[in-house]
Enzyme design. Structure first.
Site, PDB file in Angstrom:
ATOM      1  N   VAL A  47       0.839  -1.204   0.000  1.00 38.78           N
ATOM      2  CA  VAL A  47       0.000   0.000   0.000  1.00 38.78           C
ATOM      3  C   VAL A  47       0.874   1.254   0.000  1.00 38.78           C
ATOM      4  O   VAL A  47       0.642   2.188  -0.770  1.00 38.78           O
ATOM      5  CB  VAL A  47      -0.960  -0.005   1.193  1.00 38.78           C
ATOM      6  CG1 VAL A  47      -1.727   1.306   1.270  1.00 38.78           C
ATOM      7  CG2 VAL A  47      -1.940  -1.172   1.087  1.00 38.78           C
ATOM      8  N   ASP A  48       1.880   1.281   0.868  1.00 38.22           N
ATOM      9  CA  ASP A  48       2.798   2.426   0.903  1.00 38.22           C
ATOM     10  C   ASP A  48       3.457   2.644  -0.460  1.00 38.22           C
ATOM     11  O   ASP A  48       3.482   3.764  -0.982  1.00 38.22           O
ATOM     12  CB  ASP A  48       3.904   2.184   1.934  1.00 38.22           C
ATOM     13  CG  ASP A  48       3.477   2.536   3.348  1.00 38.22           C
ATOM     14  OD1 ASP A  48       2.614   3.409   3.504  1.00 38.22           O
ATOM     15  OD2 ASP A  48       4.020   1.934   4.286  1.00 38.22           O
ATOM     16  N   MET A  49       4.007   1.575  -1.021  1.00 33.11           N
ATOM     17  CA  MET A  49       4.751   1.719  -2.270  1.00 33.11           C
ATOM     18  C   MET A  49       3.823   1.992  -3.445  1.00 33.11           C
ATOM     19  O   MET A  49       4.162   2.741  -4.358  1.00 33.11           O
ATOM     20  CB  MET A  49       5.609   0.478  -2.504  1.00 33.11           C
ATOM     21  CG  MET A  49       6.665   0.289  -1.424  1.00 33.11           C
ATOM     22  SD  MET A  49       7.694  -1.187  -1.608  1.00 33.11           S
ATOM     23  CE  MET A  49       8.806  -0.630  -2.911  1.00 33.11           C
TER      24      MET A  49
END
Length: 404
Positions: free
Chosen positions: A190-192
């Protein structure tokens, strides 16, 4: 999982052409990164690899939180920080010191094409460093806000990290195996992913600015990214009302499309259409399975999933992995041995693509940005900076001295 024997880093020389980021398509663009952890730093690193000058602004006391997210460590910082901050300059600023905030404001107005930030909501506005403050001083500035749960709605003020969104966006509910506890995707997907949306938005804004000269205020968030990853499961649910269980390594919509055990390892088989299924069962010596009228279409195989999977499992259990992969390759059936992290690091394909290369003044191979231009992969050659390493002499005395 299969592990390929270790090789020295000197054997990880790429076959693909690697070029310094100074020759990349974003050379001449300056980005200020007011970020920490994963999302903003990964976006900044992608931009740095593509040639942008990225100035990372950190807290003078401890810097980016990710500096301490270890072990393991490399060069005094956690490897997660090392892996996400290649090619940047680090300056330290205490926002609460008016003189330091003013100098940062001047830096952005004078030099920056864009700002990426993923700090707490409304934090920067308290110091006159918010989007409205800076875009009023520089209308051509591109501002990219990376939030947790979005700018509106009941969760807009809620802090967020990758696993929180994997939970709240439904990703954990479809990951793992049926009737077992929820499982987090093992990387910060999700972050990336959010970082990549930020990069896409920033690049689109740069193109738009060439036409009208105006900046843009871009917004994305972890939650929006999490929901976007759920595009296919949400469509299936909204069409049928059915909540499908997790499928382990498999797919709810395609059979056979999962990992199978062999006598000497595991193999992922992706027979993604009826033609490939016929080739698969012929290669495995179970062509009679394709003679079953109910199994000739993917819809029938999904309905009779257990029959198909159990038959293939029984055939593969006593066959060596190498023989299975060779037979499937010969038949043109998509397959791959299941590799662990060491296997990926030592893979000939990884090496050929130049995906793991150390920076010029370092020995730790780091993953490059997965995009090429005319067969060239651009990447920054400078390692992740020390805290405040690029503080210029004229910065206020309250800013920490450059790291050794």
């Amino acid at each position: 999982m299969t592990t390929i024997p270790r090789r020295s880093t000197s054997q990880l020389m790429p076959s693909l052409n690697i070029a310094p980021s100074s020759q990349g398509p974003l050379r001449g663009i300056t980005v200020v990164e007011l970020g920490h952890s994963v999302a903003a730093p990964y976006a900044g690193q992608v931009l740095a690899d593509l040639g942008a000058r990225v100035i990372k602004v950190e807290n003078p006391q401890a810097g980016d939180y990710a500096r301490g997210w270890g072990p393991p460590y490399w060069g005094g910082a956690a490897t997660i920080f090392t892996a996400l901050n290649r090619g940047k300059e680090s300056v330290t600023v205490d926002f609460s010191v008016a003189e330091e905030a003013a100098r940062l404001r001047k830096l952005i107005v004078d030099e920056a094409d864009a700002v990426i930030q993923n700090l707490r909501p409304n934090l920067l506005s308290k110091f006159g460093l918010g989007a409205e403050d800076l875009m009023s001083l520089k209308p051509s500035l591109i501002w990219c806000d990376i939030g947790a749960f979005g700018s509106v709605g009941p969760m807009k003020e809620k802090p967020g990290y990758d696993p929180l969104v994997q939970a709240s966006a439904g990703i954990m509910s479809i990951t793992g195996e049926a009737d077992r506890p929820p499982v987090r995707v093992g990387v910060s997907i999700v972050d990336m992913g959010t970082a990549l949306w930020a990069v896409i938005g920033l690049l689109a804004a740069l193109v738009g600015r060439r036409g009208d000269g105006a900046g843009r205020n871009i917004g994305t968030s972890l939650y929006e990214t999490g929901v976007a990853w759920m595009t296919v499961p949400l469509a299936g649910y909204l069409a049928t009302g059915e909540l499908r269980k997790p499928q382990g390594s498999g797919s709810a919509e395609i059979v056979p499309y999962q990992v199978f055990a062999t006598a000497t390892g595991a193999v992922m088989i992706a027979a993604g259409n009826d033609r490939l299924f016929a080739k698969l069962v012929a290669a495995l010596g179970i062509a009679d399975l394709a003679d079953n009228a109910e199994l000739r279409t993917n819809a029938g195989r999904v309905k009779h999933r257990d029959l198909v999977i159990n038959t293939i499992m029984a055939v593969l259990a006593d066959r060596p992995l190498e023989d299975v992969c060779a037979a499937l390759d010969h038949a043109g059936v998509p397959n791959s041995p299941l590799l662990d992290v060491a296997g990926v690091a030592d893979s000939e394909q990884t090496k050929a693509l130049g995906m793991l290369t150390p920076c010029a003044e370092d020995t730790l191979p780091l993953v490059g940005t997965p995009i090429t231009f005319d067969g060239v992969r651009y990447r920054s050659d400078s390692k992740a900076p020390g805290l405040g390493q690029h503080n210029p002499d004229h910065w206020p005395a309250g800013i920490s001295a450059p790291a050794d």
